[in-house]
Design an enzyme around this catalytic site. Structure first.
Site, PDB file in Angstrom:
ATOM      1  N   GLY A  31       0.818  -1.213   0.000  1.00 45.98           N
ATOM      2  CA  GLY A  31       0.000   0.000   0.000  1.00 45.98           C
ATOM      3  C   GLY A  31       0.845   1.253   0.000  1.00 45.98           C
ATOM      4  N   HIS A  37       4.778   2.532  -7.842  1.00 43.50           N
ATOM      5  CA  HIS A  37       3.846   1.387  -7.941  1.00 43.50           C
ATOM      6  C   HIS A  37       3.026   1.497  -9.230  1.00 43.50           C
ATOM      7  CE1 HIS A  37       4.155   1.674  -3.398  1.00 43.50           C
ATOM      8  NE2 HIS A  37       4.502   0.425  -3.620  1.00 43.50           N
ATOM      9  N   SER A 188       7.743   4.704  -0.504  1.00 46.09           N
ATOM     10  CA  SER A 188       6.689   5.173   0.410  1.00 46.09           C
ATOM     11  C   SER A 188       7.318   5.935   1.576  1.00 46.09           C
ATOM     12  CB  SER A 188       5.899   3.996   0.968  1.00 46.09           C
ATOM     13  OG  SER A 188       5.427   3.220  -0.103  1.00 46.09           O
ATOM     14  N   ARG A 189       8.566   5.592   1.896  1.00 43.81           N
ATOM     15  CA  ARG A 189       9.237   6.247   3.028  1.00 43.81           C
ATOM     16  C   ARG A 189       9.553   7.715   2.749  1.00 43.81           C
ATOM     17  NH1 ARG A 189      12.843   2.043   6.051  1.00 43.81           N
ATOM     18  NH2 ARG A 189      11.719   0.148   5.548  1.00 43.81           N
TER      19      ARG A 189
END
Ligand code: PAF
Length: 283
Positions: A31, A37, A188-189
């Site tokens: 997610g 992505h 995502s980080r």
């Protein structure tokens, strides 16, 4: 777009698609979806009839409980983002007890030593967790192809080993690293970095580019020493490791061989946030 949470429902969806002769591509994610992505999903959609996107924050691959606790949970936003793509997508977002049948434990794997290098040294048990969840997803979704980003290059090689060891009939496709305009690898980080830190973190890719330039004329040891020095004086970033390794076995290079492909790998702390990146050096 369908959203499925139960294995049984997913099984019937898979059976229908297989019966119709459809090709299924899997993009496994945890997610917090971003352009990186989406680029995997677009690539999958260009060669598959259906893209299964799994969204599952896998507890068994986190070596630090706090990392798991802090991992962004953005299912509603992720689903909205996927909806806008207008592609044949099925989202699989099970709970941990649904996916693991209540026994939330990692299986132990041996991946010919690939699991012991770099990330394996710094994130104990991480690749057992990744191997466990990806094997489960492959068994349930039965994809023809599965797409993984090259940012997690060691993970990609681990998944190739998983296929070699289990014989599961899935074609593994590695996709190029998606970078921000500064060169920072998309992760995502990155969302957890301050604006200044995010800008500073582009130093990681700039260092990799210089390391690649040096690879033609300098030894791996000289380059590693140079990288270590660069980070010693950096006010914001702390180097965890820099390695030049064989791109397949991921063993650290001792003496460069002409016909062997090599990669440079790096892990850096930007404050509390751990970032990784890599670059192909001679191909
Ligand atoms: O790369 C990731 O996001 C995860 O490691 C993966 C492959 C989805 C397994 O949980």
């Amino acid at each position: 777009m369908q959203i499925i949470k139960e294995k049984a429902r997913l099984n019937s969806w898979v059976a229908t698609i297989k019966y119709e002769g459809g090709i299924i591509g899997l993009v496994p994610t945890m997610g917090a979806l971003h352009e990186g992505h989406l680029s995997l999903i677009r690539q999958a959609a260009s060669v598959c009839d259906w893209v299964a996107v799994s969204i599952f924050i896998n507890p068994t691959q986190f070596d630090k409980p706090l990392d798991l606790q802090n991992y962004p949970q953005t299912l509603d936003e992720d689903i909205a983002l996927l909806g806008e793509l207008n592609l044949n997508i099925v989202v699989f977002s099970p709970t941990a007890s649904e996916l693991y049948d209540d026994k939330i434990e990692a299986e132990h794997f041996e991946f010919d030593g690939v699991e012991l290098e770099m990330e394996g040294k710094f994130r104990f048990g991480h690749f057992d967790g990744v191997g466990t969840v990806v094997k489960k997803l492959f068994e349930i979704i039965q994809p023809d192809k599965a797409f993984f980003g090259e940012k997690d290059f060691q993970q990609l090689q681990i998944i190739r080993k998983l296929i070699e060891k289990t014989g599961l009939p899935v074609e593994i496709i590695g996709c190029p690293i998606y970078r921000e305009s500064s060169g920072l690898a998309r992760s995502s980080r990155n969302e957890r970095l301050s604006d200044e830190m995010r800008q500073q973190a582009s130093f990681i890719y700039q260092t990799l580019l210089k390391a690649k330039e040096k690879f033609g004329t300098e030894s791996a040891k000289q380059i590693s020493d140079w990288v270590e020095n660069e980070f010693k004086t950096h006010p914001f970033l702390k180097l965890e490791y820099f390695e030049i390794a064989d791109s397949n076995s991921l063993k650290t290079v001792k003496n460069k061989q002409l016909d062997t492909p090599y990669h440079a790998f790096i892990a850096v702390y930007a404050g509390e946030i751990r970032l990784i990146d890599n670059i192909a050096l001679n191909y």
